[in-house]
Design an enzyme around this catalytic site. Structure first.
Site, mmCIF file in Angstrom:
data_model
loop_
_atom_site.group_PDB
_atom_site.id
_atom_site.type_symbol
_atom_site.label_atom_id
_atom_site.label_comp_id
_atom_site.label_asym_id
_atom_site.label_seq_id
_atom_site.Cartn_x
_atom_site.Cartn_y
_atom_site.Cartn_z
ATOM 1 N N LYS A 190 5.091 11.551 -12.732
ATOM 2 C CA LYS A 190 4.414 10.277 -12.966
ATOM 3 C C LYS A 190 3.804 9.811 -11.644
ATOM 4 O O LYS A 190 4.507 9.353 -10.749
ATOM 5 C CB LYS A 190 5.359 9.201 -13.490
ATOM 6 N N GLU A 266 13.262 8.966 -1.404
ATOM 7 C CA GLU A 266 12.615 8.834 -0.089
ATOM 8 C C GLU A 266 11.921 7.492 -0.112
ATOM 9 O O GLU A 266 10.924 7.297 -0.811
ATOM 10 C CB GLU A 266 11.633 9.988 0.148
ATOM 11 N N CYS A 301 5.188 5.424 5.086
ATOM 12 C CA CYS A 301 6.584 5.027 5.229
ATOM 13 C C CYS A 301 7.101 5.316 6.632
ATOM 14 O O CYS A 301 8.018 4.642 7.109
ATOM 15 C CB CYS A 301 7.449 5.725 4.188
ATOM 16 N N GLU A 400 9.037 -4.012 5.908
ATOM 17 C CA GLU A 400 7.983 -3.006 5.842
ATOM 18 C C GLU A 400 6.704 -3.650 5.309
ATOM 19 O O GLU A 400 6.682 -4.200 4.207
ATOM 20 C CB GLU A 400 8.395 -1.843 4.940
#
Length: 496
Positions: A190, A266, A301, A400
């Protein structure tokens, strides 16, 4: 980089015909009627309307993957035979590299030079590496009593659900698909609703390369519906996810509420980049710091979003980073001269601007950027942004942002630097700039991160694992270690 002009890329973009359905059981499928728009962040225009998967489409894809695993040829091929198919996928991706790079650039705003030279290089290399690895994996026969034979075999785990984000849509999909296929698993992918087009093209390529029906399926849709259905599905044996920590928590809950499938995550990062006064080249450290945070529009990331600099050199290094930010060329992703493209969309641009506003409210000093640019294009462009005088407690230093926003924090001694670096819930990556070998070893061991770079950033290849500690996730992509995610260990004890 391929020698194709801006004008030629624009011409090709106009004639591009993107796919619009799911890819299930070896064929394109139109879906159940509902669809959604894929909007290009370079100009705000609709690229395509794509079928929107609900539980029924996810069920169909998982059923196809289950049939292919339980009774199809793929898990029963020799490893060498599977490896040859993966190598054919790599070859076909190379043949269609320009079309795929153009699709990636259009759907998520990445500069075409990076889409072709970095994204596609990584995806092609991943399939090629695991294709070559497939028949090199070995089982174990431990030494035991003379009247017994013990065998430890790695067997494919089954149906793998893979959910990947939009920032590296083909690279991150390949990191999951290639090792899973090499072991004999089947996959339901997906992709992000922001970047489904390249994933659908990848599935077509895989089928053309000889992958049997049902071995790789792609369903398009959003996380709360399609992602949730995949996470809860009792016929999915392994779920591999790259994305935010918040969504990673959902997948753990889905596993607990369904069949306790293994979930590999992750997740996010707030990576520290430590520069010491004895760095071998301060100018190079500064240029690399700027490249690291502004590459891919900061939508990474691993982005080194916290620059930790010794107070004796803080202003010197910060000035060099600011100069690079001012010189960076922000522009149309289809222009080969563009160094930083568009953020993935208006909603994400708004979130990044909110973080910038909060930084100003909290008292950080804005050195450059901080505002939207190229608004007349209709695209989601932001100027490269640098803050200094950032306090460790500010949101700029803790959360983040996933955009081209750098926070500079000063420190006075090495212990303080390590403490600042580890003062985050994340543990994905870190970097250190020093000429002292002992310092490099000691600090690398002290940093709580899955990857530590010394005197560089974002270096490495497929031989080394990638993944995080703490709330940056578990398990590893890349390298031989990725195989562990998609296999089960079986012990067979034979009494002689």
């Amino acid at each position: 980089m391929l020698d194709v002009s801006h004008e030629e890329w624009l011409r090709r973009a106009k004639s591009l015909t993107p796919p619009g359905g799911h890819h299930i059981d070896g064929a394109d499928q139109p879906g159940g009627g509902a669809d959604f728009a894929v909007v290009s962040p370079r100009d705000g225009q609709v690229l395509a309307r794509v079928a929107d998967a609900g539980p029924a489409e996810v069920d169909a894809a998982v059923a196809a993957a289950r049939r292919a695993f339980d009774s199809g040829p793929w898990p029963r091929l020799t490893p060498a035979e599977r490896g040859r198919v993966l190598l054919r996928i790599a070859d076909l991706l190379e043949e269609r590299r320009e079309e795929l790079a153009l699709t990636v650039s259009l759907e998520m705003g990445k500069p075409i030079s990076d889409a072709y030279g970095i994204e596609l290089r990584a995806a092609i290399g991943t399939f090629r590496w695991y294709g070559q690895l497939a028949d090199k994996l070995t089982d174990e026969s431990p030494h035991t009593a003379p009247d017994a034979l013990a065998l430890v075999t790695r067997e494919p785990a089954g149906v793998v659900g893979a959910v990947v984000p939009w920032n590296f849509p083909l690279t991150l999909a390949s990191w999951k698909i290639a090792p899973a296929l090499a072991t004999g698993c089947t996959v339901v992918l997906k992709p992000s609703e922001n970047s489904p087009l390249s994933a659908l093209l990848l599935a077509r390529v895989a089928t053309e390369a000889g992958l049997p029906p049902g071995v790789l399926n792609v369903v398009c849709g959003d996380g709360p519906v399609a992602g949730r259905a995949l996470g809860l599905h009792p016929d999915v044996d392994v779920l591999a996810f790259t994305g935010s920590t918040a969504v990673g928590r959902h997948f753990l809950r889905y596993a607990a509420d369904s069949n306790l499938k293994r979930v590999w995550l992750e997740l996010g990062g707030k990576s520290p980049n430590i520069v010491l006064p004895d760095a071998p080249d301060l100018e190079r450290a500064a240029v690399t710091a700027a490249w690291g945070i502004f590459f891919n529009q900061g939508e990474m990331c691993t982005a080194p979003s916290r620059l930790l600099v010794h107070s004796s050199i803080a202003e010197q290094v910060t000035e060099a980073v600011v100069a690079r930010a001012r010189a960076l060329r922000v522009g149309d992703p289809l222009d080969p001269a563009t160094e930083m493209g568009a953020l993935v969309g208006e909603a994400h641009l708004g979130r990044v601007l909110d973080h910038i506003g909060t930084g100003l409210d909290e008292g950080a000093r804005l050195r450059v950027g901080g505002e939207r640019t190229l608004a007349d294009s209709g695209g989601s462009f932001l100027r490269p942004t640098v803050f200094d005088r950032v306090d460790p407690g500010m949101r700029l230093a803790r959360e983040e942002i996933f955009g081209p926003v750098l926070s500079v924090l000063a420190f006075d001694d090495l212990d303080e630097a390590v403490a600042l670096a580890n003062a985050t819930e994340y543990g994905l990556a870190a970097a250190l700039w020093t000429s002292d070998l002992t310092t490099a070893h000691r600090v690398s061991r002290a940093l709580k991160a899955g990857t530590v770079w010394v005197n560089c950033y974002e270096e490495g290849d497929l031989t080394v694992p990638f993944g995080g500690m703490k709330q940056s996730g578990n398990g590893r992509d890349k390298s031989v270690h990725a195989i562990e995610k998609y296999t089960e260990l079986k012990t067979t004890w034979i009494q002689l």
